[in-house]
Motif scaffolding. Structure first.
Motif, PDB file in Angstrom:
ATOM      1  N   LEU A  23       0.862  -1.197   0.000  1.00 19.27           N
ATOM      2  CA  LEU A  23       0.000   0.000   0.000  1.00 19.27           C
ATOM      3  C   LEU A  23       0.892   1.237   0.000  1.00 19.27           C
ATOM      4  CD1 LEU A  23      -2.743  -0.161   2.804  1.00 19.27           C
ATOM      5  CD2 LEU A  23      -3.035  -0.162   0.323  1.00 19.27           C
ATOM      6  N   LEU A  34      -4.763   6.287  -1.856  1.00 19.75           N
ATOM      7  CA  LEU A  34      -4.154   5.142  -1.179  1.00 19.75           C
ATOM      8  C   LEU A  34      -4.117   3.998  -2.186  1.00 19.75           C
ATOM      9  CD1 LEU A  34      -3.059   4.252   1.546  1.00 19.75           C
ATOM     10  CD2 LEU A  34      -5.371   3.578   2.191  1.00 19.75           C
ATOM     11  N   ALA A  50      -7.219  -0.615   5.923  1.00 18.53           N
ATOM     12  CA  ALA A  50      -6.576   0.638   6.323  1.00 18.53           C
ATOM     13  C   ALA A  50      -7.597   1.765   6.435  1.00 18.53           C
ATOM     14  CB  ALA A  50      -5.489   1.005   5.314  1.00 18.53           C
ATOM     15  N   ALA A 140      -6.947   9.042   0.210  1.00 14.46           N
ATOM     16  CA  ALA A 140      -6.143   8.468   1.296  1.00 14.46           C
ATOM     17  C   ALA A 140      -6.522   9.050   2.656  1.00 14.46           C
ATOM     18  CB  ALA A 140      -4.656   8.667   1.013  1.00 14.46           C
ATOM     19  N   VAL A 162       0.027   2.976   6.874  1.00 17.80           N
ATOM     20  CA  VAL A 162       0.489   3.129   5.494  1.00 17.80           C
ATOM     21  C   VAL A 162       2.003   3.314   5.526  1.00 17.80           C
ATOM     22  CG1 VAL A 162       0.396   4.578   3.428  1.00 17.80           C
ATOM     23  CG2 VAL A 162      -1.685   4.102   4.709  1.00 17.80           C
TER      24      VAL A 162
END
Ligand code: TXA
Ligand code: MG
Length: 324
Positions: A23, A34, A50, A140, A162
């Protein structure tokens, strides 16, 4: 977690990392995304984990080259016009997905449509070229938070979840791409964004419709105004029986974990090791495969609500709901 300045080295690292299932937060001209390999179900499951999305929302698939699109989607004459005018750039097209597409069904949340975009940010394009795969990339931010326009926003939201953020400074537009359903003859705006209704009108000579059933919410996600209305959510032809602890005549089994009950018919196990991330990666593909066996019913073993289990169970409840 590493914030890397965008340069040749970090671009190549990000591309390799994505290709290997990692990722990476990447800059685009709209907001940071993301990113993960859209053809890798486990990598896609990692995005949902995530983001902490309570349900599987379909993701935008990013590519670098318009020549990659026909293998993923059915390109209509309307789409061709829009592509020529606005790509690369802040426009996402909804098209019919090709069954032979390499994109994992989890990235499409099981839909038979696909959202595709070619971003114009040079760093995004360079990372997509380095990755050499279609890239699924939602904004993201964690679910329910606003879209990130700087690398620091991403870091604030995700911390170590991340591992790599490629930093190219603040994004130019700061508002997400315009999502246009281009499957028909008239463009339908599903999410207003950086490309305006007037832009679309000028290029197509057509007055776009604005989807009435889908409302934009403040974090830039489109949200059906009632559950299940992002319609054509994939429902198997077979009936679905949840929380099955046994298998009856005429049933295929969608198993989870090790305690699989005796069965004579077809069986696929979402995750023998009872891992909800692995199960999510297999969910839509296995539902389709079991549906294709022609059995009348798919019996589904109980799946715990931990991790992605909640999203899996939400999806399964919809698949099991009575059909109209
Ligand atoms: O500017 C952008 O579009 C950014 C950058 C990173 O590219 N991405 C972005 O992704 O905003 P995301 O996941 O935050 O929003 C994508 C929206 C979601 O609301 C999703 O429901 C919708 O696109 N979407 C994706 N596939 C769809 C489909 N097949 N049909 C209808 N809506 C779809
Ligand atoms: Mg978003």
């Amino acid at each position: 977690m590493a914030i890397l300045k965008a340069d040749q080295d970090s671009i190549e690292r990000a591309g390799r990392y994505i290709a290997h299932g990692g990722l990476v937060a990447i800059p685009t001209e709209t907001v940071y995304g993301l990113a993960a390999d859209a053809s890798n179900g486990l990598a896609v499951a990692g995005i949902y984990t995530a983001k902490g999305r309570p349900v599987f929302n379909p993701l935008i698939i990013h590519v670098a080259d318009p020549r990659a699109v026909p293998a993923l989607a059915v390109v209509t004459p309307l789409a061709e016009k829009l592509m020529a005018a606005f790509w690369p750039g802040p426009m996402t097209l909804i098209l019919a997905s090709r069954p032979s597409s390499v994109v994992d069904p989890l990235a499409l949340a099981g839909l038979d449509t696909i959202a595709i975009r070619i971003p114009s940010h040079p760093v995004a394009l360079a990372i997509l070229r380095a990755a050499r795969v279609p890239v699924a990339a939602p904004s993201a931010n964690r679910s329910g938070r606003v879209s990130p326009t700087t690398a620091q926003h991403v870091a604030d939201d995700f911390g170590d979840v991340v591992p790599m953020i490629v930093d190219a400074g603040p994004t130019e537009l700061g508002v997400e791409s315009t999502i246009i359903d281009a499957r028909g003859e008239i463009p339908v705006i599903l999410r207003p964004g950086a490309i305006t209704r007037a832009d679309i009108e000028r290029v197509t000579g057509l007055t776009p419709e604005v989807a009435s059933k889908i409302v934009a919410v403040e974090n830039g996600d489109t949200k059906p105004d009632a559950p299940g209305q992002l319609a054509s959510h994939y429902a198997p032809r077979a009936a679905v029986r949840l929380d099955a602890t046994d298998v009856r005549a005429g049933e295929a089994l969608l198993a989870f974990g090790q305690d699989v009950p005796p069965h004579d018919g077809p069986m696929l196990n979402l995750s023998p090791s009872a891992d909800t991330t692995e199960a999510a990666a297999h969910l839509f593909g296995y539902l389709r495969d079991l549906d294709a066996t022609g059995m009348a019913t798919i019996a589904v073993m109980p799946i715990p609500d931990d991790g992605l289990g909640e999203a899996i169970n939400d999806r399964l409840r919809r698949a099991a709901a009575p059909r109209a």
